[in-house]
Structure formats: structure tokens, C-alpha cells
Design a protein around this motif. Structure first.
Motif, PDB file in Angstrom:
ATOM      1  N   GLN A  11       0.834  -1.199   0.000  1.00 40.47           N
ATOM      2  CA  GLN A  11       0.000   0.000   0.000  1.00 40.47           C
ATOM      3  C   GLN A  11       0.874   1.256   0.000  1.00 40.47           C
ATOM      4  N   GLU A  43      -0.527   2.540  -3.765  1.00 36.32           N
ATOM      5  CA  GLU A  43      -1.504   3.624  -3.779  1.00 36.32           C
ATOM      6  C   GLU A  43      -0.889   4.897  -4.340  1.00 36.32           C
ATOM      7  N   ARG A  73       0.212   2.767  -9.872  1.00 35.30           N
ATOM      8  CA  ARG A  73      -0.386   3.462  -8.724  1.00 35.30           C
ATOM      9  C   ARG A  73      -1.892   3.494  -8.913  1.00 35.30           C
ATOM     10  N   VAL A  76      -7.002   5.802  -4.154  1.00 38.59           N
ATOM     11  CA  VAL A  76      -7.545   5.366  -2.865  1.00 38.59           C
ATOM     12  C   VAL A  76      -8.416   6.469  -2.301  1.00 38.59           C
ATOM     13  N   TYR A  91      -8.554   1.567   3.244  1.00 40.55           N
ATOM     14  CA  TYR A  91      -7.996   0.232   3.038  1.00 40.55           C
ATOM     15  C   TYR A  91      -8.801  -0.584   2.025  1.00 40.55           C
ATOM     16  N   PHE A  94      -8.133   0.579  -1.568  1.00 39.43           N
ATOM     17  CA  PHE A  94      -6.867   0.074  -2.117  1.00 39.43           C
ATOM     18  C   PHE A  94      -6.997  -1.395  -2.510  1.00 39.43           C
ATOM     19  N   GLY A  98      -6.553  -2.360  -6.219  1.00 37.88           N
ATOM     20  CA  GLY A  98      -5.379  -3.210  -6.439  1.00 37.88           C
ATOM     21  C   GLY A  98      -5.720  -4.455  -7.232  1.00 37.88           C
ATOM     22  N   VAL A 121      -4.483  -5.491   2.430  1.00 37.86           N
ATOM     23  CA  VAL A 121      -3.624  -5.689   1.261  1.00 37.86           C
ATOM     24  C   VAL A 121      -3.579  -7.186   0.931  1.00 37.86           C
TER      25      VAL A 121
END
Length: 172
Positions: A11, A43, A73, A76, A91, A94, A98, A121
Motif C-alpha cells: 500500500q 496507492e 499506482r 484510494v 484500506y 486500495f 489493487g 492488502v
């Protein structure tokens, strides 16, 4: 030694300050020096102020190079105010972005290497392992989550704690 295609998920990365960033950069440099092809998902820089850095504002995905690796990147949800809700949205956004970035940029990675904290993550790695079962999944644990978040008072909602503990077991 065989050259590996590594998807490294962290992250926090360059452009942000802290121990997590420093460890990620050191690991990635090492992998690159060993001759591996490394792609990083991180992020948009915003830590610790909670404000996305100017060159990244208003963008969902930015591709760049750093420390010898390709970097993707992702946007977020972040705010300067750190409440339980803003942290969860930070969180979760992301994790969601992701997974999308990994799927849009998938190139038959040999290893998905995920470094924590934060725990969510790990959800990226779990999702990719489910979708690509023959890809190795390495989950590096630097702090025990959700235990640390609970003890620091950052996490108190019983339902969120329950979900976090289930994700913890999946990752570990």
C-alpha cells in the motif's frame, strides 16, 4: 537462477515516508538486482497527510518507473481526518483498486508478493490466488493485524473485527 515475474503489492511506496515504504523499496531493489522482472501495485502517494499528491490527483491509475520496477499506482479514498470509517474506506478502496489493476495488467506472474500492514492488502493476494491458482502467493507479515488495530483502538466494530479475523486466517 531463473528470472521470475513478480507482482509486488504494497500500500505504501515511494513518495511516502515510513518504515513500510523503506522496507518495500529495499525488497524491490533486491529483487531487481537479482534480475527479476518486478511490477509494483501501490496507492497514489498521500501518506501521512491523507491528501493525494498533486501530480496524481483526479486519476484512477498511473503507470511509472521507480527503483528499477514498473509501478502501477491506484486511486484510494483518503481524507486528512482519520476516523474508523475513513480508515476502512481507505484500506478497502486500495484492496478493490489493487485487484482491478492487477487483472488489467496481468502477465502470468510467477509470484504475487504482498507485504502487510495493512491486512486488507492481503485480500488482493487472496483474490489473485483464487483467480490464478498456479501462481505462488507470498504474504509478508510485519505487524499482526487486526490485533494491532484493535489494541490501538483503531478498530472496534464487532462485525468489522470478525471480517478482519476471517481475512487474517485466509492470508496466514
Amino acid at each position: 537462477m531463473r528470472k521470475l515475474k513478480i507482482l509486488y503489492v504494497t500500500q505504501y511506496f515511494t513518495g511516502e515516508h515510513g518504515a513500510t515504504t523503506n522496507r518495500a523499496v529495499a525488497n524491490i531493489r533486491h529483487f531487481v538486482q537479482q534480475g527479476h522482472d518486478v511490477t509494483v501495485i501501490a496507492e497514489m502517494p498521500n501518506h501521512p497527510k491523507g491528501i493525494i499528491a498533486k501530480p496524481y490527483r483526479g486519476k484512477l491509475i498511473v503507470k511509472e518507473k521507480a527503483v528499477g520496477a514498473s509501478v502501477i499506482r491506484v486511486w484510494v479514498y483518503t481524507k486528512p481526518e482519520k476516523t474508523q470509517i475513513t480508515r476502512i474506506l481507505f484500506y478497502v478502496s486500495f484492496m478493490f483498486m489493487g485487484v482491478i489493476a492487477a487483472l488489467l495488467n496481468w502477465k502470468k506472474f510467477d509470484v504475487v508478493y504482498v507485504t502487510s500492514p495493512p491486512l486488507l492488502v492481503g485480500g488482493i493476494g487472496v483474490a489473485l490466488k483464487f483467480l490464478f491458482p498456479y501462481t505462488r502467493f507470498v504474504f509478508e507479515v510485519r505487524d499482526l493485524w487486526p490485533k494491532t488495530a484493535i489494541e490501538l483502538g483503531m478498530l472496534s466494530n464487532p462485525q468489522v473485527i470478525s471480517i478482519s479475523r476471517k481475512l487474517e486466517m485466509l492470508c496466514y
